[in-house]
Design a protein around this motif. Structure first.
Motif, PDB file in Angstrom:
ATOM      1  N   SER A 159       0.845  -1.201   0.000  1.00 29.08           N
ATOM      2  CA  SER A 159       0.000   0.000   0.000  1.00 29.08           C
ATOM      3  C   SER A 159       0.875   1.243   0.000  1.00 29.08           C
ATOM      4  O   SER A 159       2.014   1.222   0.472  1.00 29.08           O
ATOM      5  CB  SER A 159      -0.907   0.022   1.242  1.00 29.08           C
ATOM      6  OG  SER A 159      -1.652  -1.164   1.346  1.00 29.08           O
ATOM      7  N   HIS A 163      -2.984   4.277   1.646  1.00 28.74           N
ATOM      8  CA  HIS A 163      -3.513   2.913   1.779  1.00 28.74           C
ATOM      9  C   HIS A 163      -4.082   2.350   0.468  1.00 28.74           C
ATOM     10  O   HIS A 163      -4.823   1.378   0.479  1.00 28.74           O
ATOM     11  CB  HIS A 163      -4.575   2.828   2.883  1.00 28.74           C
ATOM     12  CG  HIS A 163      -4.089   3.346   4.203  1.00 28.74           C
ATOM     13  ND1 HIS A 163      -3.115   2.704   4.930  1.00 28.74           N
ATOM     14  CD2 HIS A 163      -4.422   4.460   4.911  1.00 28.74           C
ATOM     15  CE1 HIS A 163      -2.872   3.392   6.045  1.00 28.74           C
ATOM     16  NE2 HIS A 163      -3.647   4.468   6.059  1.00 28.74           N
ATOM     17  N   TRP A 165      -3.773   0.317  -3.064  1.00 26.16           N
ATOM     18  CA  TRP A 165      -2.998  -0.839  -3.517  1.00 26.16           C
ATOM     19  C   TRP A 165      -2.009  -0.420  -4.590  1.00 26.16           C
ATOM     20  O   TRP A 165      -2.383   0.158  -5.613  1.00 26.16           O
ATOM     21  CB  TRP A 165      -3.961  -1.898  -4.058  1.00 26.16           C
ATOM     22  CG  TRP A 165      -3.296  -3.123  -4.620  1.00 26.16           C
ATOM     23  CD1 TRP A 165      -2.413  -3.931  -3.987  1.00 26.16           C
ATOM     24  CD2 TRP A 165      -3.473  -3.678  -5.927  1.00 26.16           C
ATOM     25  NE1 TRP A 165      -2.033  -4.974  -4.813  1.00 26.16           N
ATOM     26  CE2 TRP A 165      -2.669  -4.832  -6.012  1.00 26.16           C
ATOM     27  CE3 TRP A 165      -4.246  -3.317  -7.022  1.00 26.16           C
ATOM     28  CZ2 TRP A 165      -2.606  -5.622  -7.156  1.00 26.16           C
ATOM     29  CZ3 TRP A 165      -4.185  -4.099  -8.165  1.00 26.16           C
ATOM     30  CH2 TRP A 165      -3.370  -5.244  -8.222  1.00 26.16           C
TER      31      TRP A 165
END
Length: 204
Positions: A159, A163, A165
């Protein structure tokens, strides 16, 4: 009339001053442009050096995971292009001698072709898959892993600071082996922590 005789000289002098002012102004602009170009080149060189340093650190982390977990192949799947992610590719990979590389098989792979698997990668912080046929629902992903000899795989989500991906570490075994999930989770968590904020974006 006598005053008018000086007019051409005055006009010529004014013209010379104006020409000199324009020449100086252009010189100053050129110097500023040169300084900007030099600064851009210096910034680019620094960026390339930082990217190279970060790449070396990422490769080092993958090598460490490979040996600590006695794995056969460790690589990072990255979504791209940045900001409009629609494909998956592998740039960073560490593997044992004689083990097939995953790079040629995961290059510009459309996310829509492995949509179910991508959803799993996005949602799960950690996955331990001991049975490819039984645990991987996405047909394309299952076929890809199986055809490259993967029997077991541990996957850790990467991440960014918000946060989102930015990729996943795949730690694969081409043979059945007992895996201590607690130790594996800890090792991959440490690697992810060291990698996820410095990993260079994949460049097409």
């Amino acid at each position: 009339m006598e005053a008018l005789s000086y007019l051409p000289a005055i006009i010529s002098a004014i013209g010379t001053i104006i020409a000199a002012w324009f020449a100086y102004n252009q010189y100053a602009k050129n110097k500023i442009t040169d300084l900007k170009v030099e600064q851009m080149q210096a910034d680019l060189a620094e960026k390339k050096k930082r990217r190279a340093d970060n790449s070396a650190l990422v490769h080092g982390e993958l090598w460490n995971v490979l040996h600590e977990l006695n794995a056969d192949r460790v690589y990072i799947v990255q979504p791209h292009p940045l900001g409009n992610e629609s494909m998956l590719s592998v740039y960073f990979e560490s593997k044992r001698k004689g083990v097939e590389s995953m790079k040629p098989h995961i290059q510009r792979l459309k996310m829509c072709d492995v949509a179910k698997f991508c959803a799993e990668l996005t949602r799960n912080l950690y996955m331990s898959i001991n049975d490819i046929d039984g645990q991987v629902a996405d047909r394309r992903a299952k076929a890809l892993l199986s055809s490259c000899g993967t029997h077991q795989v541990i996957i850790k989500r990467l991440s960014d600071s918000t946060h989102d991906w930015v990729g996943s570490i795949f730690c694969e075994f081409t043979h059945k082996t007992p895996i201590d999930d607690v130790s594996a989770h800890a090792i991959l968590h440490e690697a992810a922590t060291n990698i996820q904020y410095i990993i260079p974006p994949f460049i097409d």
